[in-house]
Scaffold this active site. Structure first.
Site, PDB file in Angstrom:
ATOM      1  CB  ALA A  41     -12.649  27.188  34.643  1.00  0.00           C
ATOM      2  CE  LYS A  42      -7.627  28.496  38.721  1.00  0.00           C
ATOM      3  NZ  LYS A  42      -6.511  27.682  39.142  1.00  0.00           N
ATOM      4  CG  ASP A  82     -13.264  22.767  16.511  1.00  0.00           C
ATOM      5  OD1 ASP A  82     -12.536  23.785  16.460  1.00  0.00           O
ATOM      6  OD2 ASP A  82     -12.930  21.689  15.985  1.00  0.00           O
ATOM      7  CG  HIS A  83     -10.412  26.950  20.429  1.00  0.00           C
ATOM      8  ND1 HIS A  83      -9.718  25.781  20.497  1.00  0.00           N
ATOM      9  CD2 HIS A  83      -9.513  27.883  20.046  1.00  0.00           C
ATOM     10  CE1 HIS A  83      -8.451  26.000  20.160  1.00  0.00           C
ATOM     11  NE2 HIS A  83      -8.296  27.279  19.884  1.00  0.00           N
ATOM     12  CG  ASP A 117      -3.794  18.978  20.394  1.00  0.00           C
ATOM     13  OD1 ASP A 117      -4.680  19.081  21.267  1.00  0.00           O
ATOM     14  OD2 ASP A 117      -2.938  19.864  20.177  1.00  0.00           O
ATOM     15  CG  HIS A 175      -8.838  22.790  16.328  1.00  0.00           C
ATOM     16  ND1 HIS A 175     -10.044  22.905  16.980  1.00  0.00           N
ATOM     17  CD2 HIS A 175      -7.900  22.665  17.300  1.00  0.00           C
ATOM     18  CE1 HIS A 175      -9.831  22.842  18.288  1.00  0.00           C
ATOM     19  NE2 HIS A 175      -8.548  22.689  18.499  1.00  0.00           N
ATOM     20  CE  LYS A 221      -1.343  30.454  17.320  1.00  0.00           C
ATOM     21  NZ  LYS A 221      -1.831  29.108  17.607  1.00  0.00           N
TER      22      LYS A 221
HETATM   23  N1  NDP Z   1      -6.745  24.302  29.097  1.00  0.00           N
HETATM   24  C1  NDP Z   1      -6.914  24.523  27.799  1.00  0.00           C
HETATM   25  O1  NDP Z   1      -6.333  25.438  27.197  1.00  0.00           O
HETATM   26  C2  NDP Z   1      -7.841  23.667  27.010  1.00  0.00           C
HETATM   27  C3  NDP Z   1      -8.569  22.667  27.606  1.00  0.00           C
HETATM   28  N2  NDP Z   1      -9.448  21.930  26.845  1.00  0.00           N
HETATM   29  C4  NDP Z   1     -10.251  20.883  27.469  1.00  0.00           C
HETATM   30  O2  NDP Z   1     -10.933  21.411  28.595  1.00  0.00           O
HETATM   31  C5  NDP Z   1     -11.069  20.424  29.600  1.00  0.00           C
HETATM   32  C6  NDP Z   1     -10.480  20.958  30.912  1.00  0.00           C
HETATM   33  O3  NDP Z   1      -9.111  21.215  30.709  1.00  0.00           O
HETATM   34  P1  NDP Z   1      -8.242  22.027  31.771  1.00  0.00           P
HETATM   35  O4  NDP Z   1      -9.034  23.093  32.418  1.00  0.00           O
HETATM   36  O5  NDP Z   1      -7.000  22.388  31.047  1.00  0.00           O
HETATM   37  O6  NDP Z   1      -7.893  20.901  32.850  1.00  0.00           O
HETATM   38  P2  NDP Z   1      -7.323  21.103  34.324  1.00  0.00           P
HETATM   39  O7  NDP Z   1      -6.587  19.865  34.639  1.00  0.00           O
HETATM   40  O8  NDP Z   1      -6.656  22.400  34.494  1.00  0.00           O
HETATM   41  O9  NDP Z   1      -8.653  21.155  35.228  1.00  0.00           O
HETATM   42  C7  NDP Z   1      -9.424  20.010  35.431  1.00  0.00           C
HETATM   43  C8  NDP Z   1     -10.634  20.344  36.266  1.00  0.00           C
HETATM   44  O10 NDP Z   1     -11.331  19.122  36.488  1.00  0.00           O
HETATM   45  C9  NDP Z   1     -11.512  18.963  37.885  1.00  0.00           C
HETATM   46  N3  NDP Z   1     -11.461  17.553  38.262  1.00  0.00           N
HETATM   47  C10 NDP Z   1     -10.404  16.717  38.244  1.00  0.00           C
HETATM   48  N4  NDP Z   1     -10.753  15.509  38.692  1.00  0.00           N
HETATM   49  C11 NDP Z   1     -12.059  15.591  39.017  1.00  0.00           C
HETATM   50  C12 NDP Z   1     -12.982  14.676  39.568  1.00  0.00           C
HETATM   51  N5  NDP Z   1     -12.645  13.425  39.899  1.00  0.00           N
HETATM   52  N6  NDP Z   1     -14.236  15.092  39.771  1.00  0.00           N
HETATM   53  C13 NDP Z   1     -14.604  16.352  39.476  1.00  0.00           C
HETATM   54  N7  NDP Z   1     -13.774  17.273  38.964  1.00  0.00           N
HETATM   55  C14 NDP Z   1     -12.514  16.891  38.741  1.00  0.00           C
HETATM   56  C15 NDP Z   1     -10.369  19.716  38.521  1.00  0.00           C
HETATM   57  O11 NDP Z   1     -10.698  20.013  39.842  1.00  0.00           O
HETATM   58  P3  NDP Z   1      -9.542  20.234  40.958  1.00  0.00           P
HETATM   59  O12 NDP Z   1      -9.200  21.681  40.889  1.00  0.00           O
HETATM   60  O13 NDP Z   1     -10.169  19.866  42.196  1.00  0.00           O
HETATM   61  O14 NDP Z   1      -8.392  19.346  40.552  1.00  0.00           O
HETATM   62  C16 NDP Z   1     -10.318  20.941  37.620  1.00  0.00           C
HETATM   63  O15 NDP Z   1     -11.306  21.854  37.977  1.00  0.00           O
HETATM   64  C17 NDP Z   1     -10.381  19.171  29.053  1.00  0.00           C
HETATM   65  O16 NDP Z   1     -11.330  18.384  28.411  1.00  0.00           O
HETATM   66  C18 NDP Z   1      -9.402  19.732  28.027  1.00  0.00           C
HETATM   67  O17 NDP Z   1      -9.106  18.795  27.023  1.00  0.00           O
HETATM   68  C19 NDP Z   1      -9.672  22.183  25.524  1.00  0.00           C
HETATM   69  C20 NDP Z   1      -8.963  23.170  24.886  1.00  0.00           C
HETATM   70  C21 NDP Z   1      -7.972  23.972  25.547  1.00  0.00           C
HETATM   71  O1  LIG Z   2      -7.004  22.990  20.767  1.00  0.00           O
HETATM   72  C1  LIG Z   2      -5.843  23.317  20.742  1.00  0.00           C
HETATM   73  O2  LIG Z   2      -5.512  24.480  20.164  1.00  0.00           O
HETATM   74  C2  LIG Z   2      -4.278  25.122  20.465  1.00  0.00           C
HETATM   75  C3  LIG Z   2      -4.057  26.158  19.366  1.00  0.00           C
HETATM   76  O3  LIG Z   2      -5.117  27.054  19.398  1.00  0.00           O
HETATM   77  P1  LIG Z   2      -4.977  28.519  18.811  1.00  0.00           P
HETATM   78  O4  LIG Z   2      -6.298  29.135  19.058  1.00  0.00           O
HETATM   79  O5  LIG Z   2      -3.854  29.177  19.557  1.00  0.00           O
HETATM   80  O6  LIG Z   2      -4.617  28.376  17.374  1.00  0.00           O
HETATM   81  C4  LIG Z   2      -3.141  24.149  20.534  1.00  0.00           C
HETATM   82  O7  LIG Z   2      -1.998  24.807  21.023  1.00  0.00           O
HETATM   83  C5  LIG Z   2      -3.491  23.028  21.475  1.00  0.00           C
HETATM   84  O8  LIG Z   2      -2.452  22.057  21.457  1.00  0.00           O
HETATM   85  C6  LIG Z   2      -4.793  22.385  21.081  1.00  0.00           C
HETATM   86  O9  LIG Z   2      -5.206  21.498  22.122  1.00  0.00           O
END
Ligand code: NDP
Ligand SMILES: O=C1O[C@H](COP(=O)(O)O)[C@@H](O)[C@H](O)[C@H]1O
Length: 495
Positions: free
Chosen positions: A16-17, A179-180, A237, A242, A347
């Site tokens: 999200a961030k 699928d980004h 992954d 991808h 990369k």
């Molecule tokens: N981060 C990345 O770069 C990528 C992430 N993804 C996918 O995106 C999704 C999120 O990943 P990411 O943001 O990294 O994960 P994070 O662990 O950073 O964030 C998880 C979020 O889920 C919330 N959460 C955890 N437990 C619960 C619960 N019981 N009920 C409701 N909300 C909950 C957390 O809230 P709280 O702050 O309260 O813990 C937080 O907002 C996953 O499916 C991941 O596979 C896919 C591609 C890339």
């Molecule tokens: O989905 C994922 O992709 C990244 C690589 O993405 P890119 O846009 O930088 O090519 C990968 O690092 C990560 O492990 C995987 O979950």
């Protein structure tokens, strides 16, 4: 575009961030959000609206493509956002969320169009979808949509179970599976390159193409994601999603018309034509690897097993290479080689289409006769042609190159969220594709599970295990455009 509510599950998380708020803000600045909209971010913490807004503002300052000089814009954007404390397993929280969504709809006088974005761990996907239905959040007089992050299942069985649960709450055309890679501008450009250029379209088949190589190499290791990655490995992954998406985009036939259904239909046909591997054939066609410890750029780096959070005897693949065959009239006889790995030399995400040689020994030149589509980090298309040096008459490569110099290219998430707002699912994975991809990958997962094939330890900072090079050498090819290692450079200098 319809006015609507955007509900972000996992609104305090990393994705999200880093991606979602910056994407929404950029769309807002470019006038690509609906005229009136409401965003509701969810997290488990007890937070004031002000604290939550501060977090969103920081994320925009850190990751946004555009930053408005005007403070008023960011205030206006934050003003559309509300925070709600939420636990996915607590029904009362869904009721509280429903009340907030409705209050905002009434306050803003917007229809009950609701987009639910599941940016949470996959363990919550089915629970949240079900509770959206049961709580009444999904009972709208307008439309509803579900954007769902990866991974979509852990194997064929779990993906089917997940899909069946989701489809109790959402119809297929309401589900947008992210699928980004399909958000990357150069990936979206592949179809245009092929279908809008008769010169390439005419060559895009087994009469002229010798092999296709799809690479996604990364220099990073597992980073802080061991909890997830050690269960997933490169195959889940990157490969199942991808990499197979890149394969589909490259090999699909020209659709009768350009539309989401038609393009996804053509992609599906590619997967249907993939020659299945049984468990016994995996070893001849798939190489798996795991990075060991080593020195990269004069620094010691840990091996995968020593990374924090990784099991000390982990058999997880951080590298995979495979040879695939598409048994249809266009591609029969053309090997597609796919590889992806962490802690590699560079990369680079790229597709190399290697054309057949002219047949005349006089005109051979090793690396030429290729179309190279660079996806990441550079965006470029280069046609390497054979040419004669006018001074010494030697054959050399003449490169016709297009490098994207646009500095302001939207991030993939921005493009994907915009598509979802518009209801365009072209660049989202349809369930058929996801299921067929898992189906093809399943024997490989089984072979890995049963340790039927070796797990090659590879040196970090290089181009993956030797066995992955042998995979191509067996067919008389080599991976193109691998950056030479220091040792290789020295050998060339000595020669
Ligand atoms: N981060 C990345 O770069 C990528 C992430 N993804 C996918 O995106 C999704 C999120 O990943 P990411 O943001 O990294 O994960 P994070 O662990 O950073 O964030 C998880 C979020 O889920 C919330 N959460 C955890 N437990 C619960 C619960 N019981 N009920 C409701 N909300 C909950 C957390 O809230 P709280 O702050 O309260 O813990 C937080 O907002 C996953 O499916 C991941 O596979 C896919 C591609 C890339
Ligand atoms: O989905 C994922 O992709 C990244 C690589 O993405 P890119 O846009 O930088 O090519 C990968 O690092 C990560 O492990 C995987 O979950």
């Amino acid at each position: 575009m319809d006015n609507m509510t955007f509900v972000l599950f996992g609104g305090t998380g990393d994705l999200a961030k880093r991606k979602i708020y910056p994407a929404l803000y950029n769309l807002f600045l470019e006038g690509k959000m609906p005229k009136t909209f409401s965003i509701i971010g969810l997290g488990r913490g007890d937070m004031t609206e002000e604290q939550f807004h501060k977090g969103v503002e920081n994320s925009i300052h850190t990751f946004s493509r555009h930053l408005s000089e005007n403070d008023f814009k960011i205030k206006a954007f934050l003003n559309t956002i509300r925070y709600s404390q939420f636990d996915a397993n607590t029904m009362d929280d869904y009721q509280r969320l429903l009340k907030l969504v409705k209050d905002r709809e009434n306050e803003l006088n917007i229809p009950e169009n609701r987009l639910f974005y599941l940016s949470v761990s996959p363990v919550f996907f089915d629970t949240i979808a079900l509770n959206i239905k049961q709580s009444g959040l999904g009972t709208t007089t307008g439309w509803k949509k579900l954007i769902i992050e990866k991974p979509f299942g852990h194997d064929l069985k779990s993906a089917r179970e997940l899909n069946s649960k989701l489809s109790n709450a959402f119809k297929e055309d309401e589900i947008y599976r992210i699928d980004h890679y399909l958000g990357k501008p150069m990936v979206r450009n592949i179809e245009a390159l092929e279908f809008a250029n008769p010169v390439l379209q005419a060559l895009w088949n087994n009469k002229f193409i010798a092999n296709v190589q799809i690479t996604a190499s990364e220099t990073v290791g597992v980073e802080q994601r061991a909890g997830y990655y050690d269960q997933a490995g490169a195959i889940r992954d990157m490969f199942q999603n991808h990499m197979l998406q890149l394969l589909m985009m490259t090999a699909m036939h020209s659709p009768k018309q350009i539309g989401a259904n038609e393009i996804r239909e053509e992609k599906r046909k590619v997967l249907e034509a993939l020659r299945p591997l049984n468990k016994d054939e995996v070893e001849q066609n798939v190489v798996r690897g795991q990075y060991g410890a080593g020195v990269v750029d004069n620094e010691n780096v840990s091996g995968y097993k020593d990374e924090p959070g990784v099991a000390i005897n982990s058999q997880t693949d951080t590298f995979i290479a495979a040879r695939l065959w598409i048994d249809n009239p266009d591609w029969s006889g053309v090997p597609f080689y796919i590889r992806t790995g962490k802690k590699m030399r560079e990369k680079s995400t790229r597709i190399v289409v290697e054309f057949k040689k002219s047949g005349d020994e006089l005109y051979l030149n090793e690396d030429s006769n290729q179309l190279v589509i660079e996806i990441n980090p550079n965006e470029a298309v280069t046609l390497h042609l054979n040419s004669k040096n006018p001074i010494n008459g030697h054959m050399e490569s003449m490169d016709v190159e297009y490098v994207s110099e646009q500095s302001d290219v939207p991030d993939g998430y921005e493009l994907l969220i915009y598509d979802a707002l518009l209801g365009d699912s072209t660049y989202f994975a349809h369930w058929n594709e996801v299921e067929l991809a898992w189906n093809w990958v399943q024997p490989i997962l089984d072979a890995f599970e049963e340790n039927r094939i070796p797990l090659h330890e590879y040196e970090p900072g290089l181009n993956g295990p030797e066995a992955a090079h042998r995979l191509l050498e067996e067919d008389g090819f080599k991976w193109s455009l691998d950056k030479p290692t220091v040792k290789e450079k020295e050998l060339v200098l000595q020669a």
